[in-house]
Design a protein around this motif. Structure first.
Motif, PDB file in Angstrom:
ATOM      1  N   LEU A  46       0.830  -1.203   0.000  1.00  0.00           N
ATOM      2  CA  LEU A  46       0.000   0.000   0.000  1.00  0.00           C
ATOM      3  C   LEU A  46       0.866   1.255   0.000  1.00  0.00           C
ATOM      4  O   LEU A  46       0.580   2.218  -0.727  1.00  0.00           O
ATOM      5  N   THR A  47       1.925   1.238   0.775  1.00  0.00           N
ATOM      6  CA  THR A  47       2.847   2.379   0.819  1.00  0.00           C
ATOM      7  C   THR A  47       3.481   2.600  -0.554  1.00  0.00           C
ATOM      8  O   THR A  47       3.591   3.728  -1.027  1.00  0.00           O
ATOM      9  N   ASN A  84       0.862   4.101  -2.955  1.00  0.00           N
ATOM     10  CA  ASN A  84       0.545   5.493  -2.644  1.00  0.00           C
ATOM     11  C   ASN A  84       1.666   6.455  -2.991  1.00  0.00           C
ATOM     12  O   ASN A  84       1.425   7.644  -3.169  1.00  0.00           O
ATOM     13  N   LYS A  85       2.898   5.971  -3.128  1.00  0.00           N
ATOM     14  CA  LYS A  85       4.023   6.812  -3.495  1.00  0.00           C
ATOM     15  C   LYS A  85       4.090   7.056  -4.992  1.00  0.00           C
ATOM     16  O   LYS A  85       4.818   7.903  -5.444  1.00  0.00           O
TER      17      LYS A  85
END
Length: 115
Positions: free
Chosen positions: A109-110, A113-114
């Motif tokens: 997820l990180t 999102n980046k």
């Protein structure tokens, strides 16, 4: 030999701990069955199968009778205290596996999102 991803390895780990939990529950259910012997999963052997076969691993060869437990006169060797301890240990192992999978999803997820 095929390589498996960390996620497949964790999925296999959860399957091994889940299968072990079912075996312990079966042991407890058979506490009064004459001649019943405690069964358990050889965790190291089961995880080797997972590493070789991914989450399609079959635990049959990794399941065996537990040797060296005292038997009652009826031949049954189930000890509720031991099984309760093994069940608690297995539940902790499962919770750890779930936490590791959650961490992997958080990492994904990180990364998403980046972008």
């Amino acid at each position: 030999m095929a390589t498996i991803s960390l996620m497949q390895l964790l999925q296999g780990y959860l399957k091994v701990t889940s299968d072990r939990q079912q075996l312990v529950a079966s042991n407890i259910a058979n506490v009064d069955t004459p001649g019943y012997h405690v069964k358990d999963v050889n965790f190291q052997s089961a995880m080797q199968q997972v590493m070789l076969n991914g989450d399609d691993a079959q635990l049959g060869p990794a399941i065996n009778d537990v040797e060296g437990l005292p038997e009652r006169p009826d031949g049954n060797n189930v000890n509720i205290d031991r099984e309760g301890l093994v069940l608690s240990q297995t539940q902790l192992q499962y919770q750890m596996g779930v936490a590791l999978i959650k961490d992997q999803f958080q990492t994904l997820l990180t990364a998403i999102n980046k972008e």
